[in-house]
Each structure stands twice: as structure tokens, then as C-alpha cells.
Write an enzyme that holds these catalytic residues in place. Structure first.
Site, PDB file in Angstrom:
ATOM      1  N   ARG A 163       4.199  16.518  14.463  1.00 52.73           N
ATOM      2  CA  ARG A 163       5.600  16.908  14.417  1.00 52.73           C
ATOM      3  C   ARG A 163       6.399  15.713  14.934  1.00 52.73           C
ATOM      4  O   ARG A 163       5.898  14.911  15.727  1.00 52.73           O
ATOM      5  CB  ARG A 163       5.818  18.178  15.224  1.00 52.73           C
ATOM      6  CG  ARG A 163       5.045  19.354  14.584  1.00 52.73           C
ATOM      7  CD  ARG A 163       5.615  20.716  14.890  1.00 52.73           C
ATOM      8  NE  ARG A 163       5.337  21.652  13.811  1.00 52.73           N
ATOM      9  CZ  ARG A 163       4.255  22.432  13.712  1.00 52.73           C
ATOM     10  NH1 ARG A 163       3.303  22.383  14.626  1.00 52.73           N
ATOM     11  NH2 ARG A 163       4.115  23.270  12.698  1.00 52.73           N
ATOM     12  N   ARG A 220       5.208  33.744  11.815  1.00 52.36           N
ATOM     13  CA  ARG A 220       6.393  33.838  12.672  1.00 52.36           C
ATOM     14  C   ARG A 220       7.523  34.585  11.975  1.00 52.36           C
ATOM     15  O   ARG A 220       8.173  35.427  12.553  1.00 52.36           O
ATOM     16  CB  ARG A 220       6.871  32.438  13.073  1.00 52.36           C
ATOM     17  CG  ARG A 220       6.088  31.857  14.231  1.00 52.36           C
ATOM     18  CD  ARG A 220       6.397  30.416  14.403  1.00 52.36           C
ATOM     19  NE  ARG A 220       6.113  29.685  13.169  1.00 52.36           N
ATOM     20  CZ  ARG A 220       5.985  28.375  13.065  1.00 52.36           C
ATOM     21  NH1 ARG A 220       6.159  27.620  14.115  1.00 52.36           N
ATOM     22  NH2 ARG A 220       5.699  27.785  11.922  1.00 52.36           N
ATOM     23  N   GLY A 241       2.200  22.087  10.424  1.00 49.86           N
ATOM     24  CA  GLY A 241       0.891  22.666  10.741  1.00 49.86           C
ATOM     25  C   GLY A 241      -0.106  22.408   9.624  1.00 49.86           C
ATOM     26  O   GLY A 241       0.240  22.475   8.455  1.00 49.86           O
ATOM     27  N   ASP A 284       1.081  30.536   6.542  1.00 48.82           N
ATOM     28  CA  ASP A 284       1.948  31.708   6.705  1.00 48.82           C
ATOM     29  C   ASP A 284       2.454  32.328   5.403  1.00 48.82           C
ATOM     30  O   ASP A 284       2.933  33.447   5.393  1.00 48.82           O
ATOM     31  CB  ASP A 284       3.195  31.344   7.524  1.00 48.82           C
ATOM     32  CG  ASP A 284       2.886  31.114   8.981  1.00 48.82           C
ATOM     33  OD1 ASP A 284       1.702  31.174   9.353  1.00 48.82           O
ATOM     34  OD2 ASP A 284       3.832  30.877   9.740  1.00 48.82           O
ATOM     35  N   ASP A 292       8.248  24.451   5.275  1.00 47.42           N
ATOM     36  CA  ASP A 292       9.660  24.246   4.913  1.00 47.42           C
ATOM     37  C   ASP A 292      10.373  23.262   5.847  1.00 47.42           C
ATOM     38  O   ASP A 292      11.311  22.591   5.431  1.00 47.42           O
ATOM     39  CB  ASP A 292      10.413  25.571   4.751  1.00 47.42           C
ATOM     40  CG  ASP A 292      10.592  26.298   6.059  1.00 47.42           C
ATOM     41  OD1 ASP A 292       9.834  26.023   7.011  1.00 47.42           O
ATOM     42  OD2 ASP A 292      11.499  27.151   6.129  1.00 47.42           O
ATOM     43  N   THR A 337       0.909  25.692   4.030  1.00 49.89           N
ATOM     44  CA  THR A 337       1.067  26.406   5.300  1.00 49.89           C
ATOM     45  C   THR A 337       0.367  27.752   5.153  1.00 49.89           C
ATOM     46  O   THR A 337       0.420  28.365   4.093  1.00 49.89           O
ATOM     47  CB  THR A 337       2.551  26.583   5.682  1.00 49.89           C
ATOM     48  OG1 THR A 337       2.649  27.465   6.787  1.00 49.89           O
ATOM     49  CG2 THR A 337       3.362  27.176   4.550  1.00 49.89           C
ATOM     50  N   ASP A 349       5.174  31.454   3.941  1.00 48.53           N
ATOM     51  CA  ASP A 349       6.596  31.734   4.217  1.00 48.53           C
ATOM     52  C   ASP A 349       7.555  30.817   3.461  1.00 48.53           C
ATOM     53  O   ASP A 349       8.702  30.657   3.858  1.00 48.53           O
ATOM     54  CB  ASP A 349       6.857  31.617   5.728  1.00 48.53           C
ATOM     55  CG  ASP A 349       6.514  30.239   6.279  1.00 48.53           C
ATOM     56  OD1 ASP A 349       5.963  29.412   5.528  1.00 48.53           O
ATOM     57  OD2 ASP A 349       6.792  30.000   7.460  1.00 48.53           O
TER      58      ASP A 349
HETATM   59  P1  ATP Z   1       4.667  24.925   9.471  1.00 49.53           P
HETATM   60  O1  ATP Z   1       5.017  25.959   8.452  1.00 49.53           O
HETATM   61  O2  ATP Z   1       3.238  24.795   9.675  1.00 49.53           O
HETATM   62  O3  ATP Z   1       5.453  25.044  10.737  1.00 49.53           O
HETATM   63  P2  ATP Z   1       6.519  22.886   8.761  1.00 49.53           P
HETATM   64  O4  ATP Z   1       6.493  21.788   7.788  1.00 49.53           O
HETATM   65  O5  ATP Z   1       7.569  23.927   8.567  1.00 49.53           O
HETATM   66  O6  ATP Z   1       5.092  23.519   8.806  1.00 49.53           O
HETATM   67  P3  ATP Z   1       7.845  21.853  11.132  1.00 49.53           P
HETATM   68  O7  ATP Z   1       7.279  21.507  12.457  1.00 49.53           O
HETATM   69  O8  ATP Z   1       8.935  22.823  11.042  1.00 49.53           O
HETATM   70  O9  ATP Z   1       6.584  22.283  10.235  1.00 49.53           O
HETATM   71  O10 ATP Z   1       8.355  20.502  10.445  1.00 49.53           O
HETATM   72  C1  ATP Z   1       7.523  19.361  10.347  1.00 49.53           C
HETATM   73  C2  ATP Z   1       8.319  18.107  10.571  1.00 49.53           C
HETATM   74  O11 ATP Z   1       9.338  18.009   9.565  1.00 49.53           O
HETATM   75  C3  ATP Z   1       9.093  18.072  11.884  1.00 49.53           C
HETATM   76  O12 ATP Z   1       8.297  17.656  12.975  1.00 49.53           O
HETATM   77  C4  ATP Z   1      10.169  17.047  11.555  1.00 49.53           C
HETATM   78  O13 ATP Z   1       9.643  15.731  11.612  1.00 49.53           O
HETATM   79  C5  ATP Z   1      10.487  17.367  10.096  1.00 49.53           C
HETATM   80  N1  ATP Z   1      11.652  18.266  10.026  1.00 49.53           N
HETATM   81  C6  ATP Z   1      11.695  19.596  10.239  1.00 49.53           C
HETATM   82  N2  ATP Z   1      12.945  20.083  10.131  1.00 49.53           N
HETATM   83  C7  ATP Z   1      13.738  19.019   9.849  1.00 49.53           C
HETATM   84  C8  ATP Z   1      15.136  18.854   9.622  1.00 49.53           C
HETATM   85  N3  ATP Z   1      15.982  19.881   9.669  1.00 49.53           N
HETATM   86  N4  ATP Z   1      15.580  17.610   9.360  1.00 49.53           N
HETATM   87  C9  ATP Z   1      14.733  16.555   9.317  1.00 49.53           C
HETATM   88  N5  ATP Z   1      13.423  16.643   9.524  1.00 49.53           N
HETATM   89  C10 ATP Z   1      12.910  17.852   9.781  1.00 49.53           C
END
Ligand code: ATP
Length: 321
Positions: free
Chosen positions: A72, A172, A11, A128, A103, A126, A130
Site C-alpha cells: 500500500r 468489508r 491486497g 471480496d 478499486d 481482490t 466488491d
Molecule cells: P483491496 O480490495 O484488497 O483493498 P485495493 O486495491 O482496493 O485492494 P487499497 O489499499 O485501497 O487496495 O489501494 C491500493 C493502493 O492504491 C493504495 O495503497 C494507494 O497507493 C492507491 N490508491 C488507493 N486509493 C487511491 C486514491 N484515491 N488516489 C490515488 N491512489 C490511491
């Protein structure tokens, strides 16, 4: 000559651009060649990697969102796709990667580091808040202020109609936005995922407020607790005031980053390049007190979350009365 790349993932959050700019300018000042990866891991996989110029990061420090775009990418959870993505960096001689995201994005970065030796540095971006290992994430402060603005507006109409208004904010798994918005915005009730949120207790608090002559109630609900419309149904019949619900939604993600977020982003972007210059990798940057600290990147999910949550929760309840 060292080659590094910068990307944003997950995000978007206000402050990402300031981090991109600081990382790019610092790297350029050290004579590094800087690449940008568009659309996060999706772009890395699709080879959307381009040489970044000073021009690209010019005029973006005060812009929300991310000029690198974000996406994503579920394929990134599979080893074979990560290998393709890593190769797109390696064929250009890119050894270091700054990943600005949440994360989930750190999970992907950790795998790139361990499987393919790409030196990754994570910057927590992010709204959040978090991510473990940092007191603040980029965008949290801006988002909090956006929510505070919204609360002031909602309060005007809440008072005029003597209503109870439930305000659903993002978060979340972390209730930081709701909690701090409640304290700083003069909220009258709070529901966050880290706590039990018995509806009876909330109803009791709201009834007490009305008895003492209050004309409105604003209740902050973190999205992780549940949908605000369902909570409205549960609350109906338990209190006598009219209830309305508001979901602030994506308004919370946009806007000009606050001074705090821009400063944090600039310091973290700069730090990320210093670490890459020292050949470090597999790390995340965090803020503790007034210092930037580093942790192994998996600290983001294996580490300890240090917040003032309990004391802030008590304070929120006290001030809500
Ligand atoms: P936000 O806090 O805004 O959700 P985020 O970085 O946690 O941000 P995610 O959608 O969870 O957002 O992860 C972003 C991208 O990171 C995913 O679309 C995927 O490409 C990669 N990713 C997430 N989890 C994994 C994982 N366990 N292994 C490999 N790649 C991952």
C-alpha cells in the site's frame, strides 16, 4: 516497439499470478517489451521496475499471492508523487500499464491515466468481489472454497459440542463471501453489510432451529458487519446454546487458485494486452455472463453493482432453517 508494464496492488488474491503470466506471455508473443513493477505503487515511486522475462512467469500459474509483491502506498494520493512514479515509467518508454488490484488501485490507475496519459488497464484482483463492473473478481472463488473447507471442519466440532459458532469471513463492504459460503456451506445464519442484521432475528432463527432438533449452528458474519466477538456478546443471553467465535483471517487470502480463478485470470490477462495493442487505456476488464467486457475504469466506483444479492439472501435464510 511497444513497452508495457504489469503490477499488482492492494491486497493479494489467488489468481494474480495467473493474470501476470497470461499478460506477460501474450505481450511477449506480440513482440512487446514487458516490464514488471514490484510492490505496487510504492515500487513504481521507488523505481523498482525491471524487464520481465519468460523465466519470471514460469511455474507460477498455480501459486497464490503475487510474485510481483504488493504494497500500500499513501503517497500515491498526492499529485507530486504520482508525477515521480509516472516519470519512472516514461523514462523507460513504457506507455501501457496493467494494474491487477482492487478499486483503491483503480483510483490510482485512473489518476495516472488522466494526469500523465499512461494507458492503464485494470484487472479486478481482490477476494471480496466488491468491484462494480464484474460479476467475479480474481480470488473470490478460491477464497469461497477455502471458507467452505473451514466450515466443514468447524461443523464437526460444532455438532459434537452442540455449539453455536460464529465464523467471521472477509468482506468489508460486500457480503458475497459470507452469503455464498452460507448457501454453499450449509450455514445456519447470515450477517452481511448490505442488510440490516437485527440480533433478535438471528437469535429467533437459532432458537427455532434448536427446537426442530438441530444440534449445532454455524453463522457466517462478513467482517463489514462488525467484530464477531462483539456479536457473540450480544447473542449471549438471547440463546441458550454455548457460543464460540472464529475469525478465519488471512488464511482466506492464500492458497492455490481454483480452476475458475486461473481461467478468469488468464483470459483477463490476455484481454488486457489486446486492449493495449489497440492503444486503448483507462479501462477495467470485467466478466458479465460468459463474456469479458470493458468499462471506463471509474465504473468500478461510479457504476452499478449487479449481483443476485437479494435473491441469494432469501435463499440463504430459507436454507438456514
Ligand atoms: P483491496 O480490495 O484488497 O483493498 P485495493 O486495491 O482496493 O485492494 P487499497 O489499499 O485501497 O487496495 O489501494 C491500493 C493502493 O492504491 C493504495 O495503497 C494507494 O497507493 C492507491 N490508491 C488507493 N486509493 C487511491 C486514491 N484515491 N488516489 C490515488 N491512489 C490511491
Amino acid at each position: 516497439e511497444r513497452k508495457i508494464a504489469i503490477m499488482t496492488s492492494g491486497g493479494d488474491s489467488p489468481g494474480m499470478n495467473a493474470a501476470i503470466r497470461a499478460a506477460a506471455k501474450t505481450a511477449m508473443s506480440k513482440g512487446m517489451t514487458v516490464y514488471g513493477v514490484r510492490r505496487g505503487y510504492l515500487g513504481m515511486l521507488n523505481d523498482e521496475i525491471f524487464p520481465m522475462t519468460g523465466q519470471f512467469v514460469s511455474g507460477i500459474v498455480d501459486k497464490g499471492g503475487t510474485v510481483l509483491l504488493t504494497a500500500r502506498c499513501d503517497e500515491f494520493r498526492e499529485e507530486k508523487f504520482r508525477a515521480i512514479a509516472a516519470n519512472n515509467l516514461k523514462k523507460r518508454g513504457i506507455e501501457g500499464l496493467v494494474v491487477i488490484g482492487g478499486d483503491g488501485s483503480y483510483h490510482g490507475a485512473d489518476l495516472l491515466y488522466r494526469e500523465h496519459g499512461i494507458k492503464v488497464i485494470g484487472i479486478p484482483g481482490t477476494i471480496d468481489n466488491d468491484i462494480k463492473g464484474t460479476q467475479f473478481t480474481l480470488g473470490f472463488d478460491t477464497c469461497l472454497n477455502t471458507i467452505l473447507d473451514a466450515i466443514s471442519k468447524i461443523r464437526d466440532t460444532a455438532t459434537s459440542h452442540e455449539r453455536t459458532i460464529l465464523v467471521e469471513v472477509m468482506g468489508r463492504s460486500a457480503g458475497d463471501l459470507a452469503l455464498q459460503a452460507c448457501i454453499a456451506g450449509g450455514g445456519d445464519g447470515i450477517m452481511i453489510p448490505e442488510m440490516d442484521n437485527p440480533i433478535e432475528l438471528l437469535a429467533l432463527q437459532l432458537k427455532e432451529r434448536r427446537k426442530s432438533g438441530k444440534l449445532h449452528d454455524i453463522v457466517l458474519v462478513a467482517e463489514g458487519v462488525g467484530r464477531v466477538y462483539e456479536i457473540e456478546q450480544e447473542l449471549k443471553g438471547r440463546i441458550s446454546s454455548e457460543i464460540r467465535s472464529v475469525v478465519l483471517g488471512h488464511v482466506q487470502r492464500g492458497g492455490t487458485p481454483s480452476g475458475f480463478d486461473r481461467m478468469l485470470a488468464s483470459r483477463m490477462g490476455h484481454k488486457a494486452i489486446e486492449l493495449l495493442e489497440q492503444d486503448q487505456g483507462g479501462l477495467m476488464i470485467g466478466l458479465e455472463g460468459i463474456e469479458l467486457v470493458t468499462h471506463p475504469i471509474d465504473y468500478a466506483w461510479n457504476g452499478e453493482r449487479r449481483t443476485n444479492l437479494d435473491t441469494d439472501y432469501e435463499l440463504a435464510l430459507l436454507l438456514a432453517k
